[in-house]
Write an enzyme that holds these catalytic residues in place. Structure first.
Site, PDB file in Angstrom:
ATOM      1  N   GLU A 115       0.828  -1.214   0.000  1.00 29.73           N
ATOM      2  CA  GLU A 115       0.000   0.000   0.000  1.00 29.73           C
ATOM      3  C   GLU A 115       0.864   1.268   0.000  1.00 29.73           C
ATOM      4  OE1 GLU A 115      -2.559  -1.643   3.280  1.00 29.73           O
ATOM      5  OE2 GLU A 115      -4.142  -0.902   1.952  1.00 29.73           O
ATOM      6  N   GLU A 135      -4.525  -9.555   3.718  1.00 31.91           N
ATOM      7  CA  GLU A 135      -5.556  -9.058   4.625  1.00 31.91           C
ATOM      8  C   GLU A 135      -6.837  -9.887   4.650  1.00 31.91           C
ATOM      9  OE1 GLU A 135      -3.570  -7.141   2.910  1.00 31.91           O
ATOM     10  OE2 GLU A 135      -3.114  -5.270   3.963  1.00 31.91           O
TER      11      GLU A 135
END
Ligand code: COA
Length: 239
Positions: A115, A135
């Protein structure tokens, strides 16, 4: 500017270097790193001498192995986390950086590691790189923008594949999918990033920043408004 617990900051001529520095935990992203990065980026953002920023990770094994899972287990409530984010939104700050950001990636680039790299404008990786978004498999959603930033780089199909399956990508796959701009041998990673940074830093800073802004902001606009934006930004450049 120095003395951060989790981040190293240096400036060589016009290139700022930010190194994630928790190698003992594969540079896992924790609250202290969020605070340190927030402080460093806030300062760089208004530093006219810093024309390009290069992000990298300390140690041999990883750029960043994602959120700190040990800290994650003791995380504050979602309400508290939202309040902190409202006053100290690191991801918004990343997105608002006027200078070009280059990610120099090696080893594991997982979760928040990807990210962070997706907030960068150029991603260079070494051949040992491993990308992954674990995730969903951990029962959470990415918290630092991947559901929005990844499709803007990879498109829908590649993003959903990565996100929903959690599968890891090799450097070659990442290159083929367009997640990285360049793949280089490990010992050439920093040199390649530095070379690219210096080249960009040698150009007129206002032109560079407006070009970045035109592309970044234009991506979210209909074409006619994007063209207006380009023309407005072009007319701001003083010769
Ligand atoms: N949070 C906190 N600590 C982490 C971490 C993380 N995300 N990732 C690695 N570490 C720590 C390990 O606990 C270990 O610490 P220790 O030496 O005190 O035991 C150290 O970093 C080295 O990691 P290790 O697991 O021994 O390395 P490895 O080469 O065997 O495996 C990974 C590397 C990346 C495959 C493995 O560490 C891993 O799966 N990490 C978690 C990735 C993840 O799910 N991130 C969360 C994304 S939301």
């Amino acid at each position: 500017m120095n003395g951060f617990e989790t981040v190293l900051y240096e400036k060589h001529q016009s290139v700022a270097h930010v190194t994630l520095n928790r190698p003992q935990a594969l540079n896992a992203y924790n609250v202290q790193m969020r605070d340190d990065l927030y402080e460093v980026l806030s300062a760089i953002r208004v530093d006219d001498e810093a024309r390009v920023v290069v992000f990298s990770g300390a140690g041999e094994k990883a750029f960043c192995a994602g959120a700190d899972l040990r800290e994650f287990l003791t995380a504050p409530s979602a309400v508290k986390a939202r309040k902190i984010r409202a006053v100290r939104d690191l991801w918004k700050l990343f997105f608002s950086m006027p200078q070009p950001l280059i990610a120099a990636l090696h080893g594991y680039v997982l979760g928040s590691g990807i990210e962070i790299s997706l907030f960068c404008d150029i991603r260079i990786a070494s051949e040992d790189v491993v990308f992954g978004l674990p995730e969903v498999g951990l029962g959470i959603l990415p918290a630092a923008g991947a559901t929005q930033t990844l499709p803007r780089v990879l498109g829908l199909a590649g993003s959903l594949d990565m996100l929903l399956t959690g599968r890891r990508l090799t450097g070659q796959e990442a290159l083929a999918m367009g997640l990285v701009n360049k793949l280089v041998p490990r010992d050439k990673l920093m040199e390649t990033a530095e070379e690219m940074a210096k080249k960009i830093a040698s150009y007129h800073p206002a032109v560079v920043q407006n070009a970045k802004q035109a592309v970044r902001r234009g991506m979210d606009l209909p074409l006619d408004q994007g063209l207006e934006l380009e023309s407005r930004l072009a007319s701001q450049i003083k010769r």
